[in-house]
Design an enzyme around this catalytic site. Sequence first.
Site, short mmCIF file in Angstrom:
data_model
loop_
_atom_site.label_atom_id
_atom_site.label_comp_id
_atom_site.label_asym_id
_atom_site.label_seq_id
_atom_site.Cartn_x
_atom_site.Cartn_y
_atom_site.Cartn_z
N ARG A 51 0.84 -1.19 0.00
CA ARG A 51 0.00 0.00 0.00
C ARG A 51 0.88 1.24 0.00
O ARG A 51 2.02 1.20 0.47
CB ARG A 51 -0.88 0.03 1.26
CG ARG A 51 -1.93 -1.03 1.30
CD ARG A 51 -2.86 -0.83 2.47
NE ARG A 51 -2.23 -1.12 3.74
CZ ARG A 51 -1.76 -0.24 4.60
NH1 ARG A 51 -1.85 1.06 4.34
NH2 ARG A 51 -1.20 -0.60 5.73
N TYR A 67 -1.48 -3.81 -7.04
CA TYR A 67 -1.19 -4.60 -5.84
C TYR A 67 -2.25 -4.44 -4.74
O TYR A 67 -2.67 -3.33 -4.43
CB TYR A 67 0.17 -4.17 -5.27
CG TYR A 67 0.68 -5.18 -4.27
CD1 TYR A 67 1.39 -6.30 -4.70
CD2 TYR A 67 0.39 -5.07 -2.92
CE1 TYR A 67 1.80 -7.26 -3.81
CE2 TYR A 67 0.80 -6.03 -2.01
CZ TYR A 67 1.50 -7.12 -2.46
OH TYR A 67 1.91 -8.08 -1.58
N LYS A 76 -9.51 -2.50 1.64
CA LYS A 76 -9.23 -1.32 2.46
C LYS A 76 -10.03 -0.10 2.00
O LYS A 76 -10.50 0.70 2.81
CB LYS A 76 -7.73 -1.01 2.43
CG LYS A 76 -6.85 -2.16 2.90
CD LYS A 76 -7.14 -2.55 4.32
CE LYS A 76 -6.13 -3.58 4.81
NZ LYS A 76 -6.38 -3.97 6.20
N HIS A 117 -10.94 -2.12 11.57
CA HIS A 117 -9.80 -2.94 11.14
C HIS A 117 -9.56 -4.01 12.21
O HIS A 117 -8.61 -3.92 12.99
CB HIS A 117 -8.58 -2.01 11.00
CG HIS A 117 -7.40 -2.64 10.35
ND1 HIS A 117 -6.12 -2.16 10.51
CD2 HIS A 117 -7.28 -3.70 9.53
CE1 HIS A 117 -5.28 -2.89 9.83
NE2 HIS A 117 -5.96 -3.84 9.22
N SER A 133 -1.37 -3.18 11.05
CA SER A 133 -0.97 -4.14 10.02
C SER A 133 0.22 -4.97 10.50
O SER A 133 1.13 -4.46 11.14
CB SER A 133 -0.57 -3.40 8.76
OG SER A 133 -1.62 -2.54 8.39
N CYS A 147 0.65 -7.43 12.74
CA CYS A 147 0.86 -7.73 14.17
C CYS A 147 0.35 -9.12 14.50
O CYS A 147 0.08 -9.43 15.66
CB CYS A 147 0.14 -6.71 15.06
SG CYS A 147 1.06 -5.20 15.32
N ASP A 192 -9.31 -9.59 9.30
CA ASP A 192 -8.84 -8.23 9.01
C ASP A 192 -9.88 -7.14 9.22
O ASP A 192 -9.52 -6.05 9.66
CB ASP A 192 -8.34 -8.19 7.55
CG ASP A 192 -7.48 -6.97 7.26
OD1 ASP A 192 -6.68 -6.58 8.13
OD2 ASP A 192 -7.62 -6.39 6.16
N ARG A 203 2.11 -12.16 -0.43
CA ARG A 203 0.76 -12.45 0.07
C ARG A 203 0.20 -13.75 -0.51
O ARG A 203 0.62 -14.21 -1.56
CB ARG A 203 -0.18 -11.32 -0.36
CG ARG A 203 0.15 -9.96 0.24
CD ARG A 203 -0.45 -9.79 1.59
NE ARG A 203 0.08 -8.64 2.30
CZ ARG A 203 -0.44 -8.20 3.43
NH1 ARG A 203 -1.48 -8.80 3.99
NH2 ARG A 203 0.09 -7.16 4.05
O1 O2Y Z 1 0.08 -4.24 1.06
C1 O2Y Z 1 -1.10 -4.40 0.77
O2 O2Y Z 1 -1.63 -3.95 -0.22
C2 O2Y Z 1 -1.93 -5.19 1.63
S1 O2Y Z 1 -2.06 -4.52 3.18
C3 O2Y Z 1 -3.08 -5.59 4.06
C4 O2Y Z 1 -3.55 -6.74 3.48
C5 O2Y Z 1 -4.36 -7.59 4.20
C6 O2Y Z 1 -4.70 -7.25 5.47
N1 O2Y Z 1 -4.26 -6.11 6.03
C7 O2Y Z 1 -3.44 -5.30 5.36
C8 O2Y Z 1 -3.01 -4.08 6.10
O3 O2Y Z 1 -2.11 -3.37 5.70
O4 O2Y Z 1 -3.60 -3.82 7.16
MN MN Z 2 -5.17 -5.12 7.69
#
Ligand code: O2Y
Ligand code: MN
Length: 594
Positions: free
Chosen positions: A70, A198, A207, A227, A249, A251, A278, A366
Amino acid sequence: MSSQLESLNQWVDEVARLTEPDAIHWCDGSDAEFDTLTAQMENDGTLIRLNPETHPNCWLHRSHPKDVARVEHLTLVCTRNREDAGPNNHWLEPGEAHAKIDALFKGCMKGRTLYVIPYCMGPIDSPISRCGVEITDSPYVVANMRIMTRMGAPALARIERDGKFVKGLHSTGDLDPERRWIMHFPEELTIKSIGSGYGGNALLGKKCHALRIGSFQAKSEGWLAEHMLIVGIQDPQGEVHYIAAAFPSACGKTNLAMLIPPENYRRDGWKVWTIGDDICWMTPGADGRLWAINPEAGFFGVAPGTSRHTNPNAMATISHDTIFTNVAVTADNQPWWEGLPGSPVTDWQGRPYDPANGPAAHPNARFTVSARQCPTWSPQAEAAQGVPISAIVFGGRRPSLVPLVFEARDWAHGVLVGAAMGSETTAAASGAVGVLRRDSMAMKPFCGYNYGDYFAHWLSFDRQEMTLPKIFHVNWFRKDANGRFLWPGFGDNLRVLEWIIDRCRGKAGAQPTPIGLLPAPADLDLTGLDLDAQALATLLEVDRAGWRSEMDDIGRYLDSFGARLPTRLRVERERIAAELAGTPQAAAQAAAAG
Ligand code: O2Y
Ligand code: MN
C-alpha cells in the site's frame, strides 16, 4: 431495468468513454469465468502455475518490483471540506482530485479489457452487508476479488434491491509510481485508483471500500467499520464468545484469528472459530449488543512468517486453490518464503535466488485464498445477523511499558485506550520500519474521515439502551532487557483471551490500577506454560513514571485533532494522568467535569 442498474450502465458507459477499452466484460463470478481468466493469465505470463502435485490449483503472480505494498502517501480522502478528512488523511479538493486522476484514466484501457465486477461485502443476505462495483482492467484483480468478496450475479441482484452501491474505478495504468493515486470520495461513495495492481491499492473491496468508504458510511448510518479480526472462543461447556480485535498491520491478526489452543486447553475441549482476519463491521442489534460480520470472503494474508509452527491452520488453508503474490519458488516449483523448510531457487522477482539480493520472498508477499478453506472457519461466518461481540481488544507492538493485558474501566476509557494505541511499524506499508507510530484503533491508514469525529462516533454508542462489549488492551510483544519476547504468543494467547471472556461473564478477578484493570498472576491459567515469575511480574507491572510520560505523549497526540477532539476523551486522559500523578482529587475533578 431498475434505476440502479440504469445508473450502473450509465457509469460503465461513461468510464468506457474515458478509458477507451477494446472490450467490456461483466463478471458473473462463475467457475468457468475464473478458469478462462486464469488460463488467459497463464498464457500471457501474468500467472505461473505452481506444482500441481503439492499445491493443486495454485498460482504465482509477480507484481512490478516498485508495486509491492500500500502507498499511504498517495492515498487521499477527498471531502468537500478539508477538515472533514482530518489531519489523519492526505486530502485534495474533490474537483481538483477528479481532474488530476481522470487525466491519467484518459485512454488508459486501450488494448485492454474493462471488467465490471459487482460485489457484496458480507453475506449476500445480511442487512449489515453493503455492495459495490469495481471496474478494472486487471484480470488478476478480478481473480482476487472473486476470492475476497461475494462477486457476480447475486451481488448484482442485491445492488438492484439496495438501490445503492460504492463505485470503484481501477486501472493498473503504466505502474509508474509517479502516476499512482488511490483516491476516495466518501461523499460520492466513489473510489478511483490508478498506477498499482497490488493488494490494498487495487482490490478495492478491501481497504478502500470496507474501511475508508465503509467507516464514512458507518458514521452516517450508526454502525462501525473496523480494522479488526473476529474470532469465536468455545469453552468446554460449548459456550462461544466472539471477540473483535484491532491490531495495526502485520501484528499477527491472521495468526490470532486462526489460533490453535495449547495442549491442555485442547484436551479440556476449548475450540477456536475463525470469522475474519482483518475487517469487522458491527452494528447495534435489537438487544442492544453489537453484532458483527466479516465483510470479506477470503484472506489476503502475509506469507513470510506463516508456517506450520506459527499458523498451521493458515498452512492447511493455502495448500490448494490459492493465488500467491511475490513469493519465491523451490526447485520443484512450490511456493516458498522465509520461515518455511526447504530452500528457494528463484526469488520473488523471478531471479535465481542470491542472498545478496535480500530475502527470497518479498516481506509483504501475500496469499489470496477463500476463507471457506480454513479448517477453523465458523459456520456463523455466513450468518445474516452476524455474531454478538462480547469483547473488543486493542493491541500493538510495544516492546516496553505496556502490560500483557488490561481492561478499560468503561466504554469511554476503552475509546481512549483505542485512540491511544501505538505500535512499531512493519513492512506492510511502505515507509520506515521499527518506529513507534500512534495508530488509533489500528485505523490510521484506513479511517475515511477526521479522527476527532471518529472518536466522537465511537463515544456515541455509550447509550442507555446499549449492552456494549467490554474493552481490553493486549501486548504480546513485550521484550526483556536482552530483546527477547517475554510472552510466548501464538496458541498461548488463548490464556489471555480466557481471562478476557471470564471478565465479560463476571468470573475472573482483576486489580484496579490507574491505567485500567489487570489480572493478578493467579487470575491467569498458566498450566503447562514455562514462564518464570519475574517475566510474569514484568508482563503485569504498571510502571507509573513510564505511564506518566506515555499519558503526556498521548495528550500531545490527541491535541493534534484540535477542536474536533471530543472533550470526553480529553477529560478521560486527564483523569488517568492525575491518578498516575497520585492526585486522585484532580482525577475526581476531571471525571466530574466530563
Ligand atoms: O500491502 C497491501 O496492499 C496489503 S495490506 C493488508 C492486506 C491484508 C490485510 N491487512 C493489510 C493491512 O495493511 O492492514
Ligand atoms: Mn489489515
